[in-house]
Design a protein around this motif. Structure first.
Motif, PDB file in Angstrom:
ATOM      1  N   THR A 361      18.847  -1.433 -28.329  1.00 51.86           N
ATOM      2  CA  THR A 361      19.978  -0.762 -27.706  1.00 51.86           C
ATOM      3  C   THR A 361      20.793  -0.097 -28.810  1.00 51.86           C
ATOM      4  N   LEU A 362      20.823   1.252 -28.799  1.00 51.77           N
ATOM      5  CA  LEU A 362      21.555   1.989 -29.823  1.00 51.77           C
ATOM      6  C   LEU A 362      22.956   2.323 -29.326  1.00 51.77           C
ATOM      7  N   ASN A 363      23.950   2.075 -30.157  1.00 56.95           N
ATOM      8  CA  ASN A 363      25.333   2.399 -29.823  1.00 56.95           C
ATOM      9  C   ASN A 363      25.620   3.813 -30.297  1.00 56.95           C
ATOM     10  N   CYS A 364      25.150   4.787 -29.511  1.00 54.54           N
ATOM     11  CA  CYS A 364      25.303   6.188 -29.911  1.00 54.54           C
ATOM     12  C   CYS A 364      26.230   6.932 -28.959  1.00 54.54           C
ATOM     13  N   GLY A 365      27.018   6.209 -28.144  1.00 50.71           N
ATOM     14  CA  GLY A 365      27.908   6.877 -27.216  1.00 50.71           C
ATOM     15  C   GLY A 365      29.049   7.604 -27.899  1.00 50.71           C
ATOM     16  N   SER A 366      29.533   7.077 -29.034  1.00 49.49           N
ATOM     17  CA  SER A 366      30.651   7.702 -29.715  1.00 49.49           C
ATOM     18  C   SER A 366      30.219   8.830 -30.639  1.00 49.49           C
ATOM     19  N   VAL A 614      39.663  19.462 -22.557  1.00 46.06           N
ATOM     20  CA  VAL A 614      39.163  18.146 -22.184  1.00 46.06           C
ATOM     21  C   VAL A 614      39.986  17.627 -21.011  1.00 46.06           C
ATOM     22  N   ILE A 615      39.304  17.432 -19.881  1.00 49.66           N
ATOM     23  CA  ILE A 615      39.949  16.890 -18.679  1.00 49.66           C
ATOM     24  C   ILE A 615      39.452  15.466 -18.501  1.00 49.66           C
ATOM     25  N   GLU A 616      40.390  14.526 -18.427  1.00 50.13           N
ATOM     26  CA  GLU A 616      40.038  13.124 -18.257  1.00 50.13           C
ATOM     27  C   GLU A 616      40.591  12.607 -16.939  1.00 50.13           C
ATOM     28  N   VAL A 617      39.747  11.905 -16.203  1.00 50.44           N
ATOM     29  CA  VAL A 617      40.152  11.235 -14.957  1.00 50.44           C
ATOM     30  C   VAL A 617      39.858   9.751 -15.154  1.00 50.44           C
ATOM     31  N   ILE A 659      28.293  26.085 -16.814  1.00 51.42           N
ATOM     32  CA  ILE A 659      29.342  26.858 -17.495  1.00 51.42           C
ATOM     33  C   ILE A 659      29.449  26.473 -18.969  1.00 51.42           C
ATOM     34  N   GLY A 660      28.447  25.744 -19.495  1.00 50.32           N
ATOM     35  CA  GLY A 660      28.437  25.410 -20.914  1.00 50.32           C
ATOM     36  C   GLY A 660      29.250  24.196 -21.283  1.00 50.32           C
ATOM     37  N   GLY A 661      29.639  23.406 -20.305  1.00 48.11           N
ATOM     38  CA  GLY A 661      30.418  22.210 -20.578  1.00 48.11           C
ATOM     39  C   GLY A 661      29.573  20.958 -20.555  1.00 48.11           C
ATOM     40  N   LYS A 662      30.242  19.828 -20.509  1.00 51.76           N
ATOM     41  CA  LYS A 662      29.545  18.549 -20.540  1.00 51.76           C
ATOM     42  C   LYS A 662      30.401  17.506 -19.842  1.00 51.76           C
ATOM     43  N   LEU A 663      29.726  16.589 -19.167  1.00 57.51           N
ATOM     44  CA  LEU A 663      30.405  15.488 -18.485  1.00 57.51           C
ATOM     45  C   LEU A 663      30.017  14.186 -19.163  1.00 57.51           C
ATOM     46  N   GLU A 664      31.036  13.432 -19.599  1.00 59.29           N
ATOM     47  CA  GLU A 664      30.804  12.139 -20.243  1.00 59.29           C
ATOM     48  C   GLU A 664      31.433  11.038 -19.412  1.00 59.29           C
ATOM     49  N   VAL A 665      30.838   9.848 -19.488  1.00 58.70           N
ATOM     50  CA  VAL A 665      31.321   8.701 -18.725  1.00 58.70           C
ATOM     51  C   VAL A 665      31.519   7.529 -19.680  1.00 58.70           C
ATOM     52  N   MET A 666      32.678   6.921 -19.598  1.00 57.83           N
ATOM     53  CA  MET A 666      32.959   5.698 -20.353  1.00 57.83           C
ATOM     54  C   MET A 666      33.487   4.669 -19.363  1.00 57.83           C
ATOM     55  N   SER A 667      32.752   3.576 -19.235  1.00 55.59           N
ATOM     56  CA  SER A 667      33.126   2.574 -18.233  1.00 55.59           C
ATOM     57  C   SER A 667      32.820   1.189 -18.751  1.00 55.59           C
ATOM     58  N   ARG A 668      33.689   0.248 -18.387  1.00 53.46           N
ATOM     59  CA  ARG A 668      33.486  -1.162 -18.720  1.00 53.46           C
ATOM     60  C   ARG A 668      33.770  -1.984 -17.480  1.00 53.46           C
ATOM     61  N   PRO A 669      32.870  -2.854 -17.116  1.00 53.77           N
ATOM     62  CA  PRO A 669      33.090  -3.669 -15.921  1.00 53.77           C
ATOM     63  C   PRO A 669      34.390  -4.456 -15.999  1.00 53.77           C
ATOM     64  N   SER A 670      35.130  -4.476 -14.870  1.00 60.19           N
ATOM     65  CA  SER A 670      36.399  -5.194 -14.702  1.00 60.19           C
ATOM     66  C   SER A 670      37.547  -4.558 -15.469  1.00 60.19           C
ATOM     67  N   PHE A 675      36.121   9.441 -16.648  1.00 59.83           N
ATOM     68  CA  PHE A 675      35.241  10.613 -16.659  1.00 59.83           C
ATOM     69  C   PHE A 675      35.905  11.679 -17.522  1.00 59.83           C
ATOM     70  N   ARG A 676      35.117  12.242 -18.431  1.00 62.34           N
ATOM     71  CA  ARG A 676      35.653  13.255 -19.349  1.00 62.34           C
ATOM     72  C   ARG A 676      34.857  14.541 -19.176  1.00 62.34           C
ATOM     73  N   MET A 677      35.559  15.623 -18.810  1.00 62.32           N
ATOM     74  CA  MET A 677      34.941  16.935 -18.650  1.00 62.32           C
ATOM     75  C   MET A 677      35.321  17.792 -19.856  1.00 62.32           C
ATOM     76  N   LEU A 678      34.327  18.259 -20.612  1.00 60.08           N
ATOM     77  CA  LEU A 678      34.539  19.107 -21.775  1.00 60.08           C
ATOM     78  C   LEU A 678      34.150  20.531 -21.410  1.00 60.08           C
ATOM     79  N   LEU A 679      35.133  21.435 -21.341  1.00 60.98           N
ATOM     80  CA  LEU A 679      34.916  22.820 -20.944  1.00 60.98           C
ATOM     81  C   LEU A 679      35.229  23.749 -22.112  1.00 60.98           C
ATOM     82  N   PRO A 680      34.343  24.693 -22.403  1.00 63.47           N
ATOM     83  CA  PRO A 680      34.657  25.654 -23.478  1.00 63.47           C
ATOM     84  C   PRO A 680      35.832  26.545 -23.074  1.00 63.47           C
TER      85      PRO A 680
END
Length: 693
Positions: A361-366, A614-617, A659-670, A675-680
Motif C-alpha cells: 500500500t503506497l501512501n501517494c495521495g499527497s 480550488v473548490i472544497e466541499v 474542462i482540464g480539471g481534476k476531482l480529488e477525494v479525502m475521507s476518513r471513516p467516522s 471533495f476537492r475540485m481543481l479547475l484551471p
C-alpha cells in the motif's frame, strides 16, 4: 586367484572409463555435452577403482563402495534421460516433473541410499525391508529400469540418427544387462556368484569402445533437450532433504547411544526439531527463491524457461480471484521473485494514478503529481532500477522521482506498461527475496511482460467501458419512456386549458381541473427526480466561481445542516458551462448534506492555488473507506442511497476531466469527507488575480 582376477577386472574398468572421461574433457571437449558424460564416466571409474582396491585388501565391500554403485547407476540414468530426442512428445521436464515412472526412479534412488545407510548402521527399524531393497532385488529393479530407458532412447531417436546412437545404446544397455544377469542369479541361488561378479569389471570395460564409436561417429550428437527447471528444483530439494535427513539420522543415532538414560528422549526431540526445521525451510519463500536463482545461474545458459514462464504468466493474468490489477502486478512480480507491488495507470490529465496493490500500500495521495516520471517512462521505455538511480542518477538524466518513491525504502523497480508505443501505466515492485542480476535478459522479459499486461488491462478497461455504455443506453431508453409520459401530461394540460374558456365558471370543472393539475404536478415531480441528469448543450464561457457558488449554496439553504460558504477569493474566473458546473457542484453539496448529521456541518470553500481555482466541499459525516473510494465511488449506476441513480460523482469527475480539471477525494471513516475540485483559471481571470495580488 579369484581375488586377483576381480582386482584386475575392476582395475581395467576403472582405467577404461577414466581414459574416456579424459578424452571428453580434453580432446573432444564440446561434443555431446562432455561434462555430463565425463562426470558419469568418472563416477563409474571411481566405483570400479574402489571395488578393485577393497577386493585387493581382502575386506568385504564397505558402505562407500555401495554408495558409489548407486551414484554410478544414477549417472547413467540421468545421461539417458538427457539424450532423449526433443522431437518426441515426452520432454525431460514432463518426464522428471510429472511422469509417475520418473518420480518412482527418483524415489527409488533415495530409498536405496537410505536403505544402504540403515543396513550398514544396523538400525533397529525396518532392517529386513531395507536390506531387501538395497540387496539383489533392488539391484535387479535398477537394471530393469536402465534397460527400459535404453530402449526408450533408441525408440525416440529418429531413424536417420540411429546410426550414431546405436553403439551407445548397446554399450549402456550392456552395463545394465550384465547387472540384471548378476543379481538375478544372486536372487535365484541366494548368493552372489564369485565368477560372474569378478567378470563384471571386464564386461563394463568392453562397453567403452562402443561409447567411443558413437562419440566419434557424430560430433553433433548432443543432448538437444533441456532439463526442466521445475524438475531440477524439486530434484535438488529432494536430494538436499535426503542428505539433511541422513545427517540428522546419524546425529540422532550418536545421541541415542552416547546419551545414556536420556539417549532415546534426546534422539526423538532432536529428530523432531530437525524435521520441523526442514519443513519450515522448504516452505520458506526466500529459500525457494534463492534456490531457483542458484539453479538458473549455475545450471543454465538463460535465466528463464520461457515456455513455462509464459504459461504461468498467462495463467496468472487469466485466473479468477483478485482484481485484474492485482493479477497483473503478481504476474510481473513473480518473474523477478518480488513479494509485492503496486499498479499505476496513466490518465488523460498526465498523471499516473495508483489503482491496485499486491502486498503493498503506497501512501501517494499527497503527492500524486507523477507527470515527470510518466513522461520519462514513455520517452525511454526503460525499467528503472531504484538502487542504480540512487547510486548513479546521471544514468537517468531528466528523471525526477516523486516524493512517495523517494520515501519508500523497499521500492526496487519501476516497470513501464507500454501499449502501442504509449505509456499505459507502470508497476512498482518491491525488493526481490533473492539477489537477481538485472542483465539484458531480465530487463527484456520485464518489458515484454509489461506490454502484455498493458494489453490485458486495456482490454479489461474497454470491456468495462462497454458495460457502462450499455448502461447509459439503458438509461437513455428509460428517458425515452419518461418523455412519452411528459408528452401525455402536456396533452392533458393542453386539453384542460382549451376547455377552460368554456367551462371555467362551472364548479365541477374547477374541481376536476384542480385534481388534474395536482396529479400532473406530482407525476412531473417524480419524472424530474428521475430525469435530473440531462446533458446541457450550452457552450462554455468565462464564469465567476464566487457567484456560481453563492447560487449553488443558496439553492441548498433550506436543507439541514445548512451549508456555509467561505470566499477568501471572490474574483476567480474559470472557463466552463455555468449550468453544468453548477449542477456538478450541487451534486457534491447535496451529497455532503445527506452524509452529515442534522446538527453537523457542511462547508464550501474557494481558494486560488497558483493557476488553479480550488473548490472544497467538506462535511463531518461518517466518511468512506479506501476500498469504497477505489472500487465503488466513481462507478456509474452504483449508489448507496435508495433513490440515487449513482451517476452524480461519476458525472462530476467526467466533467472535471473534460474542462482540464481534476476531482480529488479525502475521507476518513467516522471523521468526514472532503471533495476537492481543481479547475484551471481562465487566462484573463488569472491575470486579474495576479495583478490584484
Amino acid at each position: 586367484m579369484v581375488i586377483n582376477v576381480a582386482t584386475f577386472s575392476y582395475g581395467i574398468a576403472a582405467a577404461a572409463f577414466f581414459f574416456l572421461a579424459m578424452l571428453l574433457l580434453t580432446v573432444w571437449r564440446g561434443r555431446i555435452h562432455g561434462k555430463a558424460l565425463a562426470v558419469t564416466c568418472l563416477a563409474t571409474a571411481l566405483w570400479a577403482a574402489a571395488t578393485a582396491a577393497e577386493v585387493a585388501s581382502g575386506k568385504p565391500l564397505t558402505l562407500v563402495t555401495q554408495l558409489l554403485e548407486i551414484v554410478r547407476n544414477a549417472g547413467w540414468f540421468i545421461l539417458l534421460l538427457l539424450l532423449m530426442s526433443p522431437a518426441k512428445p515426452a520432454s525431460i521436464g514432463d518426464f522428471l516433473g510429472s511422469k509417475p515412472a520418473a518420480q518412482a526412479i527418483t524415489m527409488l534412488f533415495v530409498v536405496l541410499f537410505i536403505a544402504t545407510i540403515c543396513a550398514y548402521l544396523q538400525m533397529d527399524f525396518a532392517i529386513g525391508l531395507m536390506a531387501l531393497i538395497s540387496g539383489a532385488a533392488g539391484r535387479v529393479l535398477l537394471a530393469v529400469v536402465g534397460m527400459l530407458l535404453v530402449e526408450q532412447l533408441f525408440r525416440r531417436t529418429p531413424p536417420d540418427e540411429r546410426w550414431a546412437i546405436k553403439f551407445a545404446c548397446l554399450g549402456i544397455g550392456g552395463l545394465f544387462a550384465y547387472d540384471f544377469y548378476l543379481y538375478s542369479d544372486a536372487m535365484l541361488f541366494r548368493r552372489v556368484n564369485a565368477e560372474i561378479w569378478s567378470a563384471r569389471g571386464v564386461a563394463n570395460a568392453l562397453t567403452v569402445p562402443l561409447l567411443l564409436i558413437s562419440t566419434a561417429r557424430d560430433p553433433r550428437w548432443s543432448f538437444g533437450i533441456a532439463v526442466s527447471r521445475r524438475a531440477l528444483f524439486h530434484s535438488v530439494a529432494l536430494f538436499g532433504s535426503a542428505i539433511y535427513l541422513l545427517t540428522m539420522a546419524a546425529a540422532g543415532y550418536y545421541l541415542r547411544y552416547a546419551g545414556g538414560d536420556w539417549g532415546a528422549v534426546v534422539q526423538l526431540g532432536f529428530l523432531f526439531g530437525a524435521v520441523i526445521l526442514l519443513i519450515a525451510t522448504l516452505f520458506s519463500g526466500a529459500f525457494r527463491s534463492r534456490l531457483k536463482v542458484f539453479i538458473s545461474k549455475h545450471f543454465y545458459h538463460y535465466n528463464y524457461d520461457y515456455r513455462e514462464e509464459w504459461i504461468r504468466f498467462t495463467r496468472t493474468l487469466s485466473e479468477s480471484g483478485p482484481g485484474v490489477g492485482e493479477r497483473a502486478i503478481k504476474s510481473i512480480a513473480e518473474l523477478v521473485e518480488s513479494p509485492g507491488g503496486a499498479l499505476f495507470v496513466h490518465r488523460g490529465s498526465g498523471n499516473c494514478e495508483a489503482i491496485a496493490g499486491w502486498n503493498l500500500t503506497l501512501n501517494c495521495g499527497s503527492d500524486a503529481d507523477n507527470e515527470v516520471l510518466c513522461r520519462f517512462l514513455e520517452r525511454t521505455q526503460w525499467v528503472v532500477d531504484m538502487h542504480e538511480h540512487d547510486q548513479s542518477p546521471g544514468r537517468y538524466e531528466g528523471l525526477v522521482m516523486p516524493e512517495w518513491v523517494r520515501t519508500s525504502p523497499r521500492t526496487w523497480l519501476l516497470v513501464p506498461l507500454i501499449l502501442h508505443g504509449k505509456l499505459f501505466g507502470f508497476v512498482v515492485l518491491l525488493q526481490s527475496r533473492s539477489s537477481i542480476n538485472l542483465n539484458w535478459e531480465v530487463l527484456d522479459l520485464l518489458k515484454i511482460a509489461g506490454s502484455q499486461a498493458a494489453s490485458y488491462l486495456a482490454q479489461h478497461e474497454a470491456a468495462n467501458a462497454l458495460v457502462v455504455a450499455r448502461q447509459f443506453e439503458s438509461f437513455n431508453r428509460m428517458s425515452t419512456f419518461m418523455v412519452h409520459d411528459l408528452k401525455n401530461l402536456v396533452s392533458q394540460l393542453s386539453l384542460m386549458l382549451a376547455n377552460a374558456e368554456k367551462h371555467k365558471d362551472k364548479p365541477e370543472f374547477q374541481e376536476d381541473m384542480l385534481g388534474t393539475v395536482e396529479h400532473s404536478i406530482q407525476k412531473m415531480k417524480m419524472l424530474l427526480h428521475k430525469l435530473s441528469r440531462s446533458t446541457s448543450l450550452e457552450t462554455p464561457s468565462p464564469i465567476s466561481v464566487g457567484s456560481l457558488l453563492r447560487l449553488a449554496v443558496g439553492a441548498k439553504s433550506a436543507f439541514e445542516p445548512k451549508p456555509a460558504l467561505e470566499l477568501p477569493h471572490d474574483d476567480a474566473v474559470v472557463f466552463a458551462n455555468d449550468a453544468r458546473l453548477e449542477r456538478v457542484i450541487g451534486h457534491l453539496i447535496q451529497n455532503a448534506i445527506e452524509a452529515a448529521p442534522r446538527n453537523g456541518s457542511v462547508t464550501v470553500r474557494l481558494r486560488v492555488q497558483e493557476d488553479q481555482a480550488v473548490i472544497e466541499v467538506a462535511d463531518n459525516g461518517p466518511g468512506m473507506s479506501e476500498a469504497f473510494i477505489r472500487d465503488r465511488l466513481f462507478k456509474p449506476f452504483e449508489s448507496t442511497k435508495s433513490a440515487g441513480m449513482g451517476i452524480g460523482v461519476f458525472e462530476t469527475r467526467e466533467y472535471m476531466s473534460e474542462i482540464g480539471g481534476k476531482l480529488e477525494v479525502m475521507s476518513r471513516p467516522s471523521i468526514g469527507t472532503t471533495f476537492r475540485m481543481l479547475l484551471p483559471l481562465h487566462q484573463d481571470g488569472a491575470q486579474t488575480i495576479l495583478n490584484a495580488a
